[in-house]
Design a protein around this motif. Sequence first.
Motif, PDB file in Angstrom:
ATOM      1  N   SER A  56     -13.542  56.343  89.142  1.00 16.89           N
ATOM      2  CA  SER A  56     -13.875  56.552  88.091  1.00 16.89           C
ATOM      3  C   SER A  56     -13.392  57.204  87.178  1.00 16.89           C
ATOM      4  O   SER A  56     -13.665  57.308  85.859  1.00 16.89           O
ATOM      5  CB  SER A  56     -14.289  58.545  88.723  1.00 16.89           C
ATOM      6  N   ALA A  57     -11.953  56.776  86.891  1.00 17.03           N
ATOM      7  CA  ALA A  57     -11.390  56.609  86.004  1.00 17.03           C
ATOM      8  C   ALA A  57     -11.179  55.372  84.790  1.00 17.03           C
ATOM      9  O   ALA A  57     -10.823  55.464  83.418  1.00 17.03           O
ATOM     10  CB  ALA A  57      -9.774  56.296  85.910  1.00 17.03           C
ATOM     11  N   PHE A  58     -11.855  54.243  85.425  1.00 15.35           N
ATOM     12  CA  PHE A  58     -12.462  53.521  85.033  1.00 15.35           C
ATOM     13  C   PHE A  58     -13.597  53.444  84.005  1.00 15.35           C
ATOM     14  O   PHE A  58     -14.691  52.368  84.027  1.00 15.35           O
ATOM     15  CB  PHE A  58     -12.534  51.874  84.970  1.00 15.35           C
ATOM     16  N   ILE A  59     -15.007  54.856  84.600  1.00  8.10           N
ATOM     17  CA  ILE A  59     -16.327  54.635  84.500  1.00  8.10           C
ATOM     18  C   ILE A  59     -16.949  54.291  83.257  1.00  8.10           C
ATOM     19  O   ILE A  59     -17.656  53.643  82.770  1.00  8.10           O
ATOM     20  CB  ILE A  59     -16.791  56.460  84.345  1.00  8.10           C
ATOM     21  N   LEU A  60     -15.907  54.133  81.762  1.00  2.50           N
ATOM     22  CA  LEU A  60     -16.257  53.782  80.441  1.00  2.50           C
ATOM     23  C   LEU A  60     -16.559  52.037  80.702  1.00  2.50           C
ATOM     24  O   LEU A  60     -17.269  50.990  80.139  1.00  2.50           O
ATOM     25  CB  LEU A  60     -16.234  53.315  79.263  1.00  2.50           C
ATOM     26  N   LYS A 105      -9.898  47.819  89.457  1.00  2.00           N
ATOM     27  CA  LYS A 105      -9.917  47.815  91.176  1.00  2.00           C
ATOM     28  C   LYS A 105      -8.636  47.687  91.932  1.00  2.00           C
ATOM     29  O   LYS A 105      -7.744  48.498  92.691  1.00  2.00           O
ATOM     30  CB  LYS A 105     -11.194  46.240  92.211  1.00  2.00           C
ATOM     31  N   GLU A 106      -7.807  46.597  90.687  1.00  2.49           N
ATOM     32  CA  GLU A 106      -6.479  46.082  91.007  1.00  2.49           C
ATOM     33  C   GLU A 106      -5.828  47.298  90.564  1.00  2.49           C
ATOM     34  O   GLU A 106      -4.617  47.839  91.309  1.00  2.49           O
ATOM     35  CB  GLU A 106      -5.717  45.023  90.566  1.00  2.49           C
ATOM     36  N   LYS A 107      -5.968  48.047  88.861  1.00  3.08           N
ATOM     37  CA  LYS A 107      -5.029  49.697  88.798  1.00  3.08           C
ATOM     38  C   LYS A 107      -5.084  50.378  89.933  1.00  3.08           C
ATOM     39  O   LYS A 107      -4.379  50.968  90.021  1.00  3.08           O
ATOM     40  CB  LYS A 107      -5.373  49.711  87.501  1.00  3.08           C
ATOM     41  N   ALA A 108      -6.547  50.662  90.289  1.00  2.00           N
ATOM     42  CA  ALA A 108      -7.283  51.952  91.325  1.00  2.00           C
ATOM     43  C   ALA A 108      -5.899  51.795  92.298  1.00  2.00           C
ATOM     44  O   ALA A 108      -5.591  52.650  92.944  1.00  2.00           O
ATOM     45  CB  ALA A 108      -8.508  52.194  91.585  1.00  2.00           C
ATOM     46  N   ALA A 150      -5.648  59.835  87.486  1.00  2.00           N
ATOM     47  CA  ALA A 150      -5.091  60.508  86.654  1.00  2.00           C
ATOM     48  C   ALA A 150      -4.107  59.162  85.834  1.00  2.00           C
ATOM     49  O   ALA A 150      -3.881  59.420  85.066  1.00  2.00           O
ATOM     50  CB  ALA A 150      -4.358  61.953  86.098  1.00  2.00           C
ATOM     51  N   LEU A 151      -3.445  58.794  86.617  1.00  2.00           N
ATOM     52  CA  LEU A 151      -1.995  57.575  86.108  1.00  2.00           C
ATOM     53  C   LEU A 151      -2.994  56.172  86.337  1.00  2.00           C
ATOM     54  O   LEU A 151      -2.227  55.382  85.914  1.00  2.00           O
ATOM     55  CB  LEU A 151      -1.383  57.747  87.412  1.00  2.00           C
ATOM     56  N   ALA A 152      -3.923  55.708  87.388  1.00  2.00           N
ATOM     57  CA  ALA A 152      -4.991  54.735  87.630  1.00  2.00           C
ATOM     58  C   ALA A 152      -4.649  53.801  86.131  1.00  2.00           C
ATOM     59  O   ALA A 152      -5.002  52.369  85.819  1.00  2.00           O
ATOM     60  CB  ALA A 152      -6.370  54.502  88.000  1.00  2.00           C
ATOM     61  N   ASP A 153      -5.068  54.734  84.545  1.00  2.36           N
ATOM     62  CA  ASP A 153      -5.200  53.646  83.795  1.00  2.36           C
ATOM     63  C   ASP A 153      -3.657  53.930  82.741  1.00  2.36           C
ATOM     64  O   ASP A 153      -4.022  53.537  81.514  1.00  2.36           O
ATOM     65  CB  ASP A 153      -6.251  54.311  82.650  1.00  2.36           C
TER      66      ASP A 153
END
Length: 233
Positions: A92-96, A109-112, A145-148
């Motif tokens: 959900s950190a990448f919802i945009l 997905k890889e970052k998550a 919070a750290l994913a992005d």
Amino acid sequence: MSIAFQQVFFSYKKKQVLENISLAIPARKTACIIGPNGGGKSTFLRLCTGDLQPEKGSVTLETERPYSVGFVPQNVHYDAQFPITALEVVLSAFILQARPFGGYPKACKEKARSALDRLGIAAYANTPFSELSTGLAQRVLIARALADQPEILLLDEPTSSVDPEARKAILDLLTSLQGLKTILLVTHDLETAIDRVDMVVCLEKTATVFEPHEVCKHFGIGLYHTPFKKGAP
């Protein structure tokens, strides 16, 4: 990557919560916010996120990327019946960046998954979020919070009510991030945090800034008093 408050005032229904706050947290430094309940700590963070706006003064977060900020709230309200996994919470950190008809790009997905792995909870990726313990759920929220890879990280009581394993994992992570991100941490656990921060901000309507070695040891056990400074008359 810095945070600056300039003569900030804020009230709730005419009750003054923050009064004439001016301070700066330099880029890549870690600051700990302490103070009694009702002293304005969570309000201070919400002014940083932009959820609240000051009545007077200004709050400025400078980042190289637009709004490169990760936030971990103290309390998260969610529908326990809603079927969402730990991985989906982090995504959900990448919802945009989500695709119009559902799904996320492979890079997201890889970052998550990488963020979950960094918190030591990759094995829980497909576990329903509602079934996680408090400690595991908190680590998932920190992973989100750290994913992005934000430049500024804001955390509101990240070790509150978690088990010893989660507490250690969270504190070890914060230590590993020192000097890499600008970190603002609200905590009552100053005794543990004091060796992991560059500056301490005591909030009780107004703000007093200390270097860690200046802070009276009584703060480490939750006692707030004046004078704040160690050895002060």
